[in-house]
Scaffold this active site. Sequence first.
Site, PDB file in Angstrom:
ATOM      1  N   GLU A   1      -2.232  17.829  54.929  1.00 26.86           N
ATOM      2  CA  GLU A   1      -3.524  17.417  55.480  1.00 26.86           C
ATOM      3  C   GLU A   1      -3.376  16.178  56.364  1.00 26.86           C
ATOM      4  O   GLU A   1      -3.981  16.095  57.440  1.00 26.86           O
ATOM      5  CB  GLU A   1      -4.490  17.148  54.333  1.00 26.86           C
ATOM      6  CG  GLU A   1      -5.861  16.645  54.745  1.00 26.86           C
ATOM      7  CD  GLU A   1      -6.679  16.254  53.532  1.00 26.86           C
ATOM      8  OE1 GLU A   1      -7.087  15.077  53.446  1.00 26.86           O
ATOM      9  OE2 GLU A   1      -6.897  17.124  52.652  1.00 26.86           O
TER      10      GLU A   1
ATOM     11  N   LYS B  36      -0.833  20.035  44.835  1.00 28.12           N
ATOM     12  CA  LYS B  36      -1.944  19.321  45.485  1.00 28.12           C
ATOM     13  C   LYS B  36      -1.424  18.133  46.287  1.00 28.12           C
ATOM     14  O   LYS B  36      -1.946  17.815  47.364  1.00 28.12           O
ATOM     15  CB  LYS B  36      -2.950  18.843  44.429  1.00 28.12           C
ATOM     16  CG  LYS B  36      -4.144  18.059  44.996  1.00 28.12           C
ATOM     17  CD  LYS B  36      -4.917  18.858  46.029  1.00 28.12           C
ATOM     18  CE  LYS B  36      -6.317  18.325  46.294  1.00 28.12           C
ATOM     19  NZ  LYS B  36      -6.396  16.920  46.660  1.00 28.12           N
TER      20      LYS B  36
END
Length: 299
Positions: free
Chosen positions: A178, A171
Amino acid sequence: MHLGIVGLGRMGANMTRRLMKDGHALVVTDIDEGHVAELVEEGATGAASVSELIAALPTPRVVWLMVPSGEATESVFREALDHLGQGDVVVDGANSHFTDSIRRGEEAERRGVRMLDAGVSGGVWGLAEGYNLMVGGEDGAFETVEPALKTLAPEDGYAHVGPVGAGHFVKMIHNGIEYGLLQAYGEGFEALAAYPHADLDLEKIAELWTHGAVVRSWLLELLVGALSDDASLDAIRGYVDDNGMGRWTVDYGVDQAVPLPAISAALYARFRSRQDDSFSAKVVAALRNQFGGHPVKEA
């Protein structure tokens, strides 16, 4: 299955709703009694504390933590360990640092409790679209919690990615990527907005690119929505915060000598966005004036 959720913020509350909609039995608690009462009205069983929540669950008990990372997670994790027993499962769904998750997993194992660390992506769209779940932990714990994972995720949207710590590591890298993607879109559309020969329709271009273009993505679809609400984004200040995971990704790159130039630049661009007037830019302007006589703009 029966499941307890600690933490009913935007993510925890909507995850609870998605689980209940699919027939799971939920026991919930939160420091805000109003959040608990709201979910109780929708069908959950409320609990006044972590210990009360755990006592209301059948064995093997599964407790999913959705509280902020850091001290809040550490405190609730330790409280949960004090009331869980052999074969129970605790899931950390916060954006914890993967090294903290490894340490917590080792501590849980010493007490006979199994731990999963779950990286959760999906944000406010997760309730309707599902959450992408990156889960670390031992096989048996994963299998125990898998019915809930199937409900929470869209089709093919969850995976067992490795031992404890791997979920939050994956993550972390996800969020680093991102950062880079968001920065690339931001810079690209700033270049489009600066086109000197005409005022380009940025919403139209963003919409165009969602159909077959190499740069199409869900983020681009979201940008179409943002531009349709405010074509020039005049209502938004260009201040970009960070939740720490981009910093962790860059730190990891330094520690492991992994080159991450785009992600690093994106992180520093966020820092720059928070300055009304950059001191470093003042230094550069002053130096250009000193060595080349280039004019400066007075404050």
